[in-house]
Design an enzyme around this catalytic site. Structure first.
Site, PDB file in Angstrom:
ATOM      1  N   ASP A   1      -9.591  -8.221  -0.249  1.00 59.17           N
ATOM      2  CA  ASP A   1      -9.233  -8.286   1.319  1.00 59.17           C
ATOM      3  C   ASP A   1      -8.751  -9.351   1.750  1.00 59.17           C
ATOM      4  O   ASP A   1      -9.247 -10.955   1.216  1.00 59.17           O
ATOM      5  CB  ASP A   1      -9.943  -7.854   2.565  1.00 59.17           C
TER       6      ASP A   1
ATOM      7  N   TYR B   1     -21.960 -10.455  -2.907  1.00 56.71           N
ATOM      8  CA  TYR B   1     -21.380 -10.308  -1.952  1.00 56.71           C
ATOM      9  C   TYR B   1     -21.979 -10.974  -0.473  1.00 56.71           C
ATOM     10  O   TYR B   1     -23.220 -10.834  -0.548  1.00 56.71           O
ATOM     11  CB  TYR B   1     -20.168  -9.074  -1.160  1.00 56.71           C
TER      12      TYR B   1
ATOM     13  N   ASP C   1     -13.200  -4.515  10.474  1.00 55.80           N
ATOM     14  CA  ASP C   1     -13.028  -6.594   9.843  1.00 55.80           C
ATOM     15  C   ASP C   1     -12.184  -6.792  10.763  1.00 55.80           C
ATOM     16  O   ASP C   1     -11.932  -6.405  12.253  1.00 55.80           O
ATOM     17  CB  ASP C   1     -12.336  -6.156   8.843  1.00 55.80           C
TER      18      ASP C   1
ATOM     19  N   ARG D   1     -17.388  -3.443   4.146  1.00 52.92           N
ATOM     20  CA  ARG D   1     -16.711  -2.842   5.409  1.00 52.92           C
ATOM     21  C   ARG D   1     -17.360  -1.404   6.193  1.00 52.92           C
ATOM     22  O   ARG D   1     -18.312  -1.672   7.113  1.00 52.92           O
ATOM     23  CB  ARG D   1     -14.868  -2.838   5.766  1.00 52.92           C
TER      24      ARG D   1
END
Length: 298
Positions: A47, A75, A89, A181
């Site tokens: 993203d 991550y 987000d 997310r």
């Protein structure tokens, strides 16, 4: 007569550290501009607000992108408790709030429920296709977005930091198709609150690690002398788990033309055929015969 491709032939992989505020496609464009490579692609979209490892394929390495996409990813993300957004987000609009803040003990107790094969519904603002159209396009138009749940694999999920009552930093190792997310959103629900991501950094994609990633600024400086550039990785970098099979020169000629060859001592499955030094093709062995699917023009 085919149109001549612009640029220079560059073949290999780069481990780029994507900056925040830049799309993955924009990073590809920057690498193409800096290197003047004929062909550039990426493995695993990040993203725009996210940072970190973005494997970039140049030239014939683009033929191995699909193998990179299936690799395990790592991550580090920061969840902001008490606020949900329509994008899950920091770039979205707040849609829900909660006064409840989970304690460290609450979070640690909830994490095991999200390790292993879990079911998650991807965010409405995602690239998932719904009846042929991207979900985020439908969401932007205000349409109802009904995305089917999918199973994803979470190998590890740990609490790293608690900067304050509103935020938690977590590390996750996951398989293909996992939306971080959605993971933060669902974890918050399990904890009796809501949340959205305020930071997301990819730390690993298969063999590509955060500590070896280079910035676009560094790439631009180093690429001024391409002959001495040491960060261009082999096109076979994503193929570490795929057996390599060497063939004789007569067979190599056939493989280069996309023809099958006999490999009597090779087990069935996906392999990378070489001439002993140079990768020639990726393909499948069936009953002692290699059938190429992607031939490298090197």
């Amino acid at each position: 007569m085919g149109r001549k491709r612009r640029g220079i032939p560059v073949h290999g992989w780069m481990n780029i550290d994507k900056p925040a505020g830049m799309s993955s496609a924009a990073v590809v464009g920057a690498v193409k501009r800096i290197t003047n490579a004929q062909k550039v692609g990426h493995a695993g979209t990040l993203d725009p607000f996210a940072t970190g490892v973005l494997p970039i394929a140049l030239g014939e390495a683009t033929k191995t992108v699909s193998y990179m996409m299936a690799d395990t990813k790592g991550y580090r993300f920061t969840a902001r408790w008490g606020q949900a957004t329509n994008t899950d987000d920091i770039e979205g609009e707040i849609t829900e709030t909660s006064d409840h803040r989970p304690t460290e003990a609450d979070i640690l107790a909830a994490l095991p429920g999200f390790i292993g094969q879990i079911t998650q519904i991807p965010p409405a603002y995602s690239a998932i296709k719904i009846n042929g159209e991207r979900a985020y396009k439908l969401a932007r138009k205000g349409d109802d977005v009904d995305i089917p749940a999918r199973e994803v694999m979470i190998y590890d999920l740990t609490l790293s930091q608690l900067p304050d009552a509103d935020h938690a930093v977590l590390d996750v190792t996951c398989g293909k198709g996992t939306y971080i997310r959605a993971l933060a959103r669902d974890l918050a629900k399990a904890l009796g609150t809501c949340a959205h991501l305020v930071q997301l950094r990819r730390t690993r994609v298969g063999p590509f690690l955060e500590e070896n990633a280079i910035s676009l600024d560094k790439l631009e400086k180093l690429w001024q002398c391409p002959a001495s550039f040491e960060d261009l990785l082999p096109i076979t970098t994503p193929l570490d788990d795929i057996p390599a099979v060497a063939v004789a020169e007569t067979q190599a000629i056939r493989v280069r033309h996309g023809n099958d060859v006999a490999v009597p001592n090779c087990a069935d499955g996906i392999v990378c055929v070489t001439d002993g030094q140079t990768p020639l093709a990726i393909g499948t062995v069936e009953a002692g015969v290699f059938f190429p699917s992607r031939v490298f023009n090197l």
